[in-house]
Scaffold this active site. Structure first.
Site, mmCIF file in Angstrom:
data_model
loop_
_atom_site.group_PDB
_atom_site.id
_atom_site.type_symbol
_atom_site.label_atom_id
_atom_site.label_comp_id
_atom_site.label_asym_id
_atom_site.label_seq_id
_atom_site.Cartn_x
_atom_site.Cartn_y
_atom_site.Cartn_z
ATOM 1 C CB SER A 134 -0.862 0.011 1.265
ATOM 2 O OG SER A 134 -1.463 1.274 1.451
ATOM 3 C CE1 TYR A 147 -3.637 -1.972 5.688
ATOM 4 C CE2 TYR A 147 -3.320 0.314 5.027
ATOM 5 C CZ TYR A 147 -3.591 -0.999 4.697
ATOM 6 O OH TYR A 147 -3.794 -1.364 3.373
#
Ligand code: NDP
Ligand code: 8X3
Length: 251
Positions: A134, A147
């Site tokens: 990501s 995250y």
């Protein structure tokens, strides 16, 4: 014909990746926890799809599921480590540790375990690993805390795998998307708050699961002598902001 294992096949990117791969002539094993979603996909995709029910955070379950693959499905050419999640967008000092634990268990430990288990086969087949990282693994943002850190792990793990796999012919890519709608990602992150999740994408013209699936096909169909190490992609509507500076009021 290549056999491709896709984790997180029951929703979002993973589901679209399975659909696109089967349409492009590949045989696909789709793994996830929700068996009924995998069975729906099996009905849609037919003989070229094999549903594999497993919880990536449970090593014994993953081992058992992989061991029970029928022989003609067991030689995997490509592993697509897509399953993953974000939980919460609270500041670190307000976050629930259970959320951090689940993200680390899934995005870091689950991904590492299935990779470790399949690496010997991938070496035999001169195969390929595509990890879904990501932009959060590169760019910090408020509430991204664990995250983003899990995705930074995925990025560095991908690059380190390349170092170890030198000479084996195994290719490794970290695909690093930005804002993508049309998945359950924000619904999961906001713990079922559908309105908040949908609002995030309003008017953004975000990347869609089909865009990710087409990018995966492109990666797989690169000639064997080409390895795309990292591929960062954002919707055109997303860009970068200035770094904030906190001004002290009581100087
Ligand atoms: P979704 O929530 O739509 O899909 C996540 C998938 O992961 C589901 O199929 C879910 O299946 C599976 N999964 C979650 N936990 C486990 C587990 N313990 N064991 C097995 N499978 C699991 O999200 P996206 O499709 O949006 O996200 C896919 C990947 O892309 C994730 O790694 C995410 O971090 C990453 N990503 C997403 C972006 C976005 O904006 N959407 C942008 C950048 C990266 P089930 O619940 O059935 O187990
Ligand atoms: C998902 C993209 O920006 O929400 O990985 O972290 S972001």
């Amino acid at each position: 014909m290549k056999t491709i294992l896709v984790t997180g096949a029951s929703a979002g990117f993973g589901r679209a990746i399975c659909q696109e791969l089967v349409q492009s002539g590949y045989r696909v094993i789709g793994a996830a926890r929700r068996q009924e979603k995998l069975e729906d996909l099996k009905k849609e995709l037919g003989e070229s799809f094999y549903p594999l029910s497993l919880d990536l955070t449970n090593k014994a379950e993953v081992d058992k599921a992989l061991a029970q693959l029928p022989e003609n499905w067991s030689m995997i050419d490509v592993l697509i480590n897509n399953a993953g999640l974000a939980l919460g967008l609270d500041k670190a000092q307000e976050a629930d540790f259970n959320d951090w634990e689940t993200m680390i268990m899934t995005n870091v430990l689950g991904l590492s375990f299935i990779t470790n288990q399949l690496l010997p086969k991938l070496v035999l087949k001169r195969g390929q690993i595509i990890n879904i990282g990501s932009i959060a693994g590169t760019y910090p943002y408020p509430g991204g805390n664990v995250y983003g850190a899990t995705k930074a792990f995925v990025k560095q793990f991908s690059l380190n795998l390349r170092a170890d796999l030198a000479g084996t012919g195994v290719r490794v890519t970290n695909l690093e998307p930005g804002l993508c709608g049309g998945t359950e990602f924000s619904f999961v992150r906001f713990k079922g708050d559908k309105e908040r999740a949908e609002k995030l994408y309003e008017g953004t013209n975000s990347i869609q699961p089909e865009d990710i699936a087409k990018t995966i096909i492109w990666l797989i169909q690169q000639p064997q002598h080409i390895n795309i190490n990292r591929l960062e992609m954002m919707p055109t509507s997303q860009s970068f902001g200035a770094l904030p500076v906190h001004i002290q009021e009581d100087k």
